[in-house]
Scaffold this active site. Structure first.
Site, PDB file in Angstrom:
ATOM      1  N   GLY A  50       0.717  -1.340   0.036  1.00  0.00           N
ATOM      2  CA  GLY A  50       0.059   0.026  -0.123  1.00  0.00           C
ATOM      3  C   GLY A  50       0.894   1.329   0.050  1.00  0.00           C
ATOM      4  O   GLY A  50       1.971   1.337   0.161  1.00  0.00           O
ATOM      5  N   CYS A  51       0.302   2.181  -0.381  1.00  0.00           N
ATOM      6  CA  CYS A  51       0.862   3.425  -0.256  1.00  0.00           C
ATOM      7  C   CYS A  51       1.527   4.011   0.855  1.00  0.00           C
ATOM      8  O   CYS A  51       2.622   4.395   1.064  1.00  0.00           O
ATOM      9  CB  CYS A  51       0.224   4.772  -1.179  1.00  0.00           C
ATOM     10  SG  CYS A  51      -1.439   4.878  -0.773  1.00  0.00           S
ATOM     11  N   TYR A  52       0.608   4.218   1.735  1.00  0.00           N
ATOM     12  CA  TYR A  52       1.000   4.641   3.329  1.00  0.00           C
ATOM     13  C   TYR A  52       1.938   3.764   3.831  1.00  0.00           C
ATOM     14  O   TYR A  52       2.988   4.125   4.509  1.00  0.00           O
ATOM     15  CB  TYR A  52      -0.210   4.782   4.181  1.00  0.00           C
ATOM     16  CG  TYR A  52      -1.320   5.817   3.972  1.00  0.00           C
ATOM     17  CD1 TYR A  52      -0.552   7.403   4.144  1.00  0.00           C
ATOM     18  CD2 TYR A  52      -2.616   5.830   3.668  1.00  0.00           C
ATOM     19  CE1 TYR A  52      -1.767   8.393   4.039  1.00  0.00           C
ATOM     20  CE2 TYR A  52      -3.442   6.988   3.385  1.00  0.00           C
ATOM     21  CZ  TYR A  52      -2.877   8.348   3.619  1.00  0.00           C
ATOM     22  OH  TYR A  52      -3.944   9.436   3.392  1.00  0.00           O
ATOM     23  N   THR A  69       4.108   2.058   2.487  1.00  0.00           N
ATOM     24  CA  THR A  69       5.436   1.999   1.824  1.00  0.00           C
ATOM     25  C   THR A  69       6.056   3.083   2.541  1.00  0.00           C
ATOM     26  O   THR A  69       7.313   3.222   2.922  1.00  0.00           O
ATOM     27  CB  THR A  69       5.305   2.418   0.422  1.00  0.00           C
ATOM     28  OG1 THR A  69       4.947   1.253  -0.277  1.00  0.00           O
ATOM     29  CG2 THR A  69       6.748   2.287  -0.291  1.00  0.00           C
TER      30      THR A  69
END
Lengths: 344, 344, 344, 344
Positions: free
Chosen positions: B145-147, B149
């Site tokens: 996921g972006c967060y 990472t």
């Protein structure tokens, strides 16, 4: 205190009207309606502290109001205005339904027949700088469109002087709130941010009808030349929340010089509290007007050319909608025209 | 040339992946799918010149691809990944469906049972800086996921050193593209612009599960102290199109000093092409990373206090999604890890 | 590998050029200069990981480069280009100093005499879509201005067909990076954000000279009618970081119909890798082009009127500056014209 | 009518104050000063219609005013306040010069000695929700900083209950107008737009001193535990024009539950016209408060954890500066506290 009702209070123009009216010294808000959100409160729908209840229109006690503001989509407003007028209450309609005097023109641009021709005949186009006297005695005020307000105020002095003919380019740019609060791909943040999009260009946007109607009327006799007036109107979606800037390109008659044009604008707008005529060398920007009810107008002349560039800006939610509606209410009820609008 | 397919090519991560892959020197795009827009072309849906056709997933020749990227909503990805793997094709899944090793944890956070437990066992968490070796031999890579990472890369050196325990505050801010392309009121321009909104705060956002899984694993033995690690994660919606900044607050053990912490970060990220460790006195910002595949990390120490503030930023569509997916593909196929990503 | 030097690397066009060249497969960056920041590194000035040293121009080994890009303010570029050419090195000048063929015209618009008339005679206007063959053999390429690129590409097919005469309205809107990196009140965030400002309107912006020079040249013989071509150019400062949209209003000759116009554009731009001619019904927007080297062009006809509206958009830092400079370099060195630009 | 003067009228807080005062029903603006722009008019400096003259401070008839607002940089305000008080006029100082009761603390944070210790002793910290009674009788009101207003209002109920001790994380995000109107690279559009930048993190921002002073004072007796209160304050520059959101992380004592905390906030802010306590499940956002004088406060509890997350938002130019100054003036002169602020 004037009792005011708002039909359709939960769009951007509705909530803006609520903000203005709740601090207006002569107004008490009687009721608000919302078809989609009846039973909820304003604070459920907006990040605000106002626990104001929302009624269905059918439950709104129309007759308890002295004036009703209608913030409905076009077509939906026709029967609602009829109901308000039938209750004997003054109506200020923010939709497009009563702006065009001619029902056939309405049908051509809005692709639906006009169901209230009698009311249409009664309606006054609510641009106080053009129609103050008629508004004062009206029962039904058709509040102008946002783009037309910027274009009409920008060009009226030329029309009155008989200098407006042929093709006029109106390259307009509007903030996203002009598209309303209903989510769509076009008005999504990632699509509109860091972008600029022309839309409905090539003589297809409905607001053209209002612009031509009013400017032709200001042009005096409907002679042949005048009827050829055509507004080539190009709206662009701008990545700001509010504000409209119209850059207007007019070809002046040969005999007209800069001094004459400036005199015409000064004459037209002397004493107008909400028109800010800029000095020579200045152009209108959005920051001249956002969060105010003013229209800023700048005049730039192209050297050795008959071309005049008029820059005209407004806040689309104020002078272009709710602020102008309050201004109209002030005229309707004989109040100071700036009441409740001075701080905005 | 590696033949690549994209399932779900018309969201923001899908189109970003397409942009990257079409200029990747070792890749040919085999096909694209879109359930909602099958039969249309990319240029019908995006302001781009690419007349690439869109298939329904059922019509995509899975086996003609060497690798398939899946950009589907969670839950929808489970059967799609199964189909890709059944066709003998490597899968890089950008959804959340294969990120959590434990099916029960998945069910608790995503409120749906995991239908592919065998594939879950095979999946590798695709953060190359942590799992490069396992990714190289994987059949199924679960792209982070972006967060997570931004948070995991920001804290891993502390976890490895055994200095990460108890409560960590992760105050994160994300651009609007992280919410996807489907229109909603929250992500409308007028609502998100000139605003900042916390959401899903108070230990309720699903990405916490990934953060805790990976950081606990990096923390070595699961001793009692370590298991008490809790990420108090507070996402905020930021009025930018792309980019995430996580401001992380960690309480260091008393014995650890600034030099030791800097050494741990240097050791962890020496030679990493996509981690930009900032010098003392600098903090990570969005402009360090947007339109790149990098993660920028800054370390700030609170004087006379055990508190370390880590600032960690990524582009949510690149290192937080599609760029990382290409990086994973490069690892999977033994290519230079920066191939096709150097310019971004 | 082509050795490239950049003079003036620390403005927005300089850093953009650096980003492009460092990932260009056929280029090695030889050196960078900055008069204000000599002795510092790129990473001291920009949020980036590149510890590239900055030299004073006097210390740059000009002759070690095969090509030098100059990103200097106008007037400052004249002696610098002379030095580069004296060293026998090809020059691509991004300033305005060598764009106008006529020294007197330069002096009139830039209020300073041209100190290098011999070099001026040698310079080629670097718009590859118009002058590809001359660029290929040039020693000095004058990279076009950002606004002129959008306007000239938008109008060239009309000029070539002999349909461009009289007054043309160019209502252009540019992102703030076009104003350079030096802080000023006008380009401050709070002043430019949520704003739109016309500036230098009324035939006063210097870019008009380039537009008229190139469009007149494309118009064939300089007959009387053609010489009356006047571009009424109105730039507006737009609250976005990058991108230019020009909305162009042209009065077509009576005999010309839509099909003929579309054919002229198709003929002019067939096979051009960086011109994206939009299908009927579409208009150019910023999102068609930002972060790419493309120019998007849309054609909209006003019904029952000789008015054509051309919408033309570019990224001002790419096709409007540094991307076009790389495209020119590719032409100069006989490389594929899209090399190093495909991903942008 | 109260005669009001503004010293330093041409920064963002000065012009905001002018806007508020000119529509305040009980105020007449006596004069405005600007050291840099004396002799010019407001309309020369801002896109506004107000041709208000600007004096040098030396020419301002101090004694003609009943109250003077000072919008000067810190240090510059000390002698100016002294002059106003020497003229027997009430002063509301928007600088930091009189906010800290202790001259040594002032010197430590602002690196300059305090030249007016006698006035410092007289000054009242102008947060009406905390010090209403003292403000009412004051001659000199020190208007709070913007960040401190959001943090102190967000935490005061906890301090009063004795629940605020140890380290509190204040992760704050501010719009760019907080940095003032003087152009700088950091606040340039292209640098701040599409960005988010932490700055002055790690216990170095001067506003910490105010926060700790006020919160310790609210915490009652200065026992040992209380003195250990430390605000780890992390400001971030946010790409919006106005607004501050502070996300505050507090560790509650074990014995305190959600109901008790909510009761404490309700007690503290019952009847406060400018504090908007949000219902459970809601968080404060910028849109709750921009263009208003309100502070919105939301409470979110982390399950199974002693951590409370307080979200607190204000408009930095209104409740964080000029709106609060008008509120203080209303208190000073015994007017309704909301007068002139209701519409904002």
């Amino acid at each position: 205190m004037i009792q005011a009702g708002i039909i359709g209070a939960t769009g951007y123009t509705g909530i803006e009207l609520y903000r203005l009216l709740r601090s207006h010294p002569a107004v008490q808000i009687a009721w608000l309606t919302s078809e989609n959100s009846a039973g909820q409160r304003l604070s459920d729908l907006f990040p605000c502290p106002w626990d104001e209840p929302l009624l269905a229109m059918a439950d709104a006690p129309l007759a308890e109001a002295d004036v009703v503001f209608l913030c409905l989509p076009h077509a939906a407003s026709m029967p609602a205005v009829a109901a308000v007028r039938a209750a004997g209450v003054k109506a200020i309609d923010l939709s497009a339904d009563f702006r065009l005097h001619d029902a056939a023109t309405y049908q051509r641009w809005y692709q639906t027949p006009h169901s209230q021709p009698a009311l249409l005949a009664e309606a006054v186009y609510g641009l106080p700088e053009l129609h103050r006297a008629e508004i004062a005695g009206a029962g039904l005020v058709a509040n102008p469109g946002c783009y037309p307000t910027s274009v009409i105020l920008g060009l009226t002095p030329l029309a009155r002087a008989g200098w407006l003919a042929g093709q006029v380019i109106a390259d307009s740019k509007s903030g996203v709130s002009g598209a309303g609060r209903k989510p769509s791909l076009t008005t999504s943040f990632v699509e509109a941010n860091e972008n600029l999009s022309p839309y409905s260009i090539g003589y297809s946007h409905r607001h053209i009808a209002e612009m031509e109607q009013e400017l032709k009327a200001e042009g005096g006799t409907m002679n042949d030349e005048r009827q050829k007036l055509q507004i080539v109107f190009s709206p662009h979606l701008l990545p700001v929340s509010r504000g409209i800037l119209s850059t207007l390109y007019v070809t002046l008659p040969d005999s007209v010089d800069e001094a004459a044009v400036r005199a015409a604008y000064n004459d037209a707008y002397r004493g107008e509290p909400f028109v800010h005529l800029l000095p020579a060398g200045k152009v209108a920007t959005l920051q001249h007007v956002v969060h105010s009810n003013r229209c800023a107008i700048g005049l730039t002349f192209v050297p050795n050319s008959p071309t005049l560039i008029v820059t005209s800006s407004i806040d689309n939610l104020l002078k272009g909608a709710s602020g102008q509606a309050v201004q109209n209410m002030n005229v309707l009820f004989g109040l100071a025209e700036t009441m409740g609008l001075r701080n905005t």
